[in-house]
Write a protein that holds these residues in place. Structure first.
Motif, short mmCIF file in Angstrom:
data_model
loop_
_atom_site.label_atom_id
_atom_site.label_comp_id
_atom_site.label_asym_id
_atom_site.label_seq_id
_atom_site.Cartn_x
_atom_site.Cartn_y
_atom_site.Cartn_z
N THR A 350 1.55 0.92 -2.84
CA THR A 350 1.41 -0.20 -3.77
C THR A 350 0.75 -1.39 -3.06
O THR A 350 0.71 -1.44 -1.82
N PRO A 351 0.24 -2.37 -3.82
CA PRO A 351 -0.31 -3.57 -3.18
C PRO A 351 0.70 -4.27 -2.27
O PRO A 351 0.34 -4.78 -1.21
N THR A 352 1.97 -4.30 -2.68
CA THR A 352 2.99 -4.94 -1.84
C THR A 352 3.14 -4.22 -0.51
O THR A 352 3.22 -4.84 0.55
N GLU A 353 3.17 -2.89 -0.56
CA GLU A 353 3.28 -2.11 0.67
C GLU A 353 2.04 -2.26 1.54
O GLU A 353 2.13 -2.24 2.77
N LEU A 375 -4.68 2.62 -1.98
CA LEU A 375 -3.86 2.10 -3.07
C LEU A 375 -3.75 3.14 -4.17
O LEU A 375 -4.76 3.73 -4.59
N ASP A 376 -2.55 3.37 -4.65
CA ASP A 376 -2.33 4.36 -5.70
C ASP A 376 -2.07 3.66 -7.03
O ASP A 376 -1.34 2.66 -7.08
N VAL A 378 -3.89 1.80 -9.28
CA VAL A 378 -4.28 0.40 -9.47
C VAL A 378 -5.42 0.33 -10.49
O VAL A 378 -6.18 1.29 -10.67
N ASP A 391 -1.48 -3.53 -9.75
CA ASP A 391 -0.57 -2.39 -9.76
C ASP A 391 -0.30 -2.01 -11.22
O ASP A 391 0.21 -2.81 -12.00
N GLU A 393 1.89 -0.09 -12.36
CA GLU A 393 3.30 0.11 -12.66
C GLU A 393 4.16 -1.07 -12.21
O GLU A 393 5.39 -0.97 -12.16
N GLY A 394 3.52 -2.17 -11.81
CA GLY A 394 4.26 -3.34 -11.37
C GLY A 394 3.54 -4.61 -11.75
O GLY A 394 2.64 -4.61 -12.59
N THR A 396 2.21 -6.82 -9.27
CA THR A 396 1.52 -7.32 -8.08
C THR A 396 0.05 -6.91 -8.13
O THR A 396 -0.34 -5.99 -8.86
N ARG A 423 -7.08 5.77 -7.82
CA ARG A 423 -6.66 5.69 -6.42
C ARG A 423 -7.85 5.19 -5.62
O ARG A 423 -8.97 5.69 -5.77
#
Length: 450
Positions: A350-353, A375-376, A378, A391, A393-394, A396, A423
């Motif tokens: 994720t972008p956060t990770e 990145l997955d 996005v 993201d 699913e989020g 961020t 991806r």
């Protein structure tokens, strides 16, 4: 690859182009119109005659089965490798059997191919035959000591110049102009510290570069000061960090780690031109080991580096790591087969990770400008006057760098997504994210974005 009857895609062919002009010219020659006498073999050879300027056609032949990457031969006067004729021939070949059937190579192509096979066989039979004579360890030690003394002198002088800049105020940097920085960079070149010289030149481009430039200049001065101090007190550093400092000031490094054999997926390839040198960066992902590796290849000004690997293929090879904290650089060792197509994709985060991974890298290497990240799920979305990868699913997102937002590859990414998650592999740093390669949701081949 071709020994199994598998042909590359057009994107994989165009990934070999040394520059955008060659890519455009090669695309124009990727049809049957200008070609005659074309053919290919299951052993990896592709050949053809292309209409030329002097009445005689250009003889073009490509060996796609070389484990080190494709090799080219063309009778045209171009100094680019591959030339536009080789690219056009490979594009025609990638279109399938109907555009270029299998056949027997003509004498002029067969002679070159056979010569390459003989040379390759000799290298495999006697890998030590091309080695140079015995090294002079004592002479090498003395040369290393002299260079270290020069770098120390240059780093000391650079510290004085940074101190003068801070005493006189950052506003003076805008008044001094670029000449002062270029003079300082030349002094670092004389001190045999090309890494310091490159960072000094970057400082010269910051003043008057837009709102907030004094802050950016102070940040870069601090990093340069930290590198100077790291060199001047390198004997106090842990071994891994000391190796990183040596690499950052510009000392050459060699592979020291044990070789890692894997199926290495070619994630991205792009060139950074310089007036004297072209640097090619090739990112790989170990499908078994999970490691991310960076291969560097260099070419003289105006010439493309020799090593070239099509994006989206997998290479069965051994790689050895270089010393240094947080370094991804590795050296290509023995190659056991030519690159082959694969449906494997690198795992994504994720972008956060991704930002957390960059922060962790900075703890080991404060001078790292970016880290490789996939990145997955996005979605590219507008963000004011720029773009970001959100993201799916989020809540961020990662902003794209200004360079990435101005590249044509951005529109390929937007078209590939169509509003759906994709991806994306690229480089994540303090200036944002630079996308290099993307894969659509579900099945689909890698799309090169740079």
């Amino acid at each position: 690859m071709t020994q199994q009857g598998v042909r590359w895609t057009a994107d994989q062919v165009l990934a070999l182009a040394p520059d955008s002009a060659s890519r455009k010219a090669g695309s124009g020659l990727g049809t049957a119109g200008p070609w005659s006498g074309t053919g290919s073999s299951r052993e990896g050879a592709v050949w053809g005659l292309c209409e030329g300027g002097g009445g005689l056609p250009y003889r073009t032949v490509v060996d796609t089965a070389d484990a080190a990457g494709p090799a080219y031969r063309c009778s045209c006067p171009s100094r680019k490798f591959p030339c536009k004729h080789a690219l056009g021939l490979l594009l025609l070949w990638s279109d399938g059997e109907q555009s270029m059937p299998a056949g027997q190579a003509p004498d002029w192509a067969e002679e070159w191919i056979a010569g390459r096979r003989r040379t390759q066989g000799k290298r495999e039979a006697d890998p030590a035959g091309s080695a140079t004579g015995p090294a002079d360890p004592e002479g090498a030690r003395r040369r290393a000591e002299r260079r270290a003394e020069r770098i120390t002198s240059g780093a000391t002088e650079l510290e004085e110049r940074l101190t003068d800049l801070l005493r006189s105020g950052l506003a003076s940097a805008e008044q001094s102009g670029y000449g002062l920085w270029e003079e300082t960079a030349a002094r670092m070149v004389d001190a045999q510290a090309p890494g310091l010289a490159a960072r000094v030149r970057e400082l010269g481009s910051i003043p008057a570069s837009g709102p907030g430039w004094p802050v950016r200049l102070l940040e870069e001065c601090a990093l340069l000061h930290l590198l100077d101090q790291g060199w001047l007190h390198r004997e106090r550093l842990p071994d891994a960090l000391a190796a990183t400092v040596r690499a950052r000031v510009g000392l050459p490094s060699s592979a020291v780690g044990p070789p890692v054999r894997d199926q290495w997926l070619v994630l991205a390839q792009y060139d950074t031109p310089d007036p004297k040198l072209t640097t090619r960066r090739i990112w790989l992902h170990g499908t078994t080991s999970g490691r991310t590796a960076l291969l560097l290849s260099y070419g003289a000004a105006g010439r493309a580096p020799e090593l070239s690997l099509p994006v989206g293929l997998a290479l069965d090879a051994e790689l050895s790591a270089h010393a240094g904290a947080g370094q991804q650089r590795m050296s290509l060792g023995e190659q056991f087969a030519p690159p082959v197509p694969t449906g494997i994709r690198p795992p994504g985060v994720t972008p956060t990770e991704a930002t957390a991974r960059y922060g962790e890298t900075l703890r080991r290497d404060p001078w790292q400008a970016s880290v490789p990240v996939t990145l997955d799920a996005v979605v590219p979305t507008p963000a004011g006057d720029s773009w970001q990868l959100a993201d799916a699913e989020g809540d961020t997102a990662l902003p794209l760098t200004r360079l990435a937002a101005s590249r044509p590859g951005l529109w390929r990414l937007v078209a590939l997504s169509g509003g759906a998650p994709v991806r994306v592999f690229g480089e994540c740093g303090h200036r944002g994210f630079t996308p290099l390669t993307a894969w659509p949701t579900g099945a689909g081949e890698a799309v090169r974005l740079c």
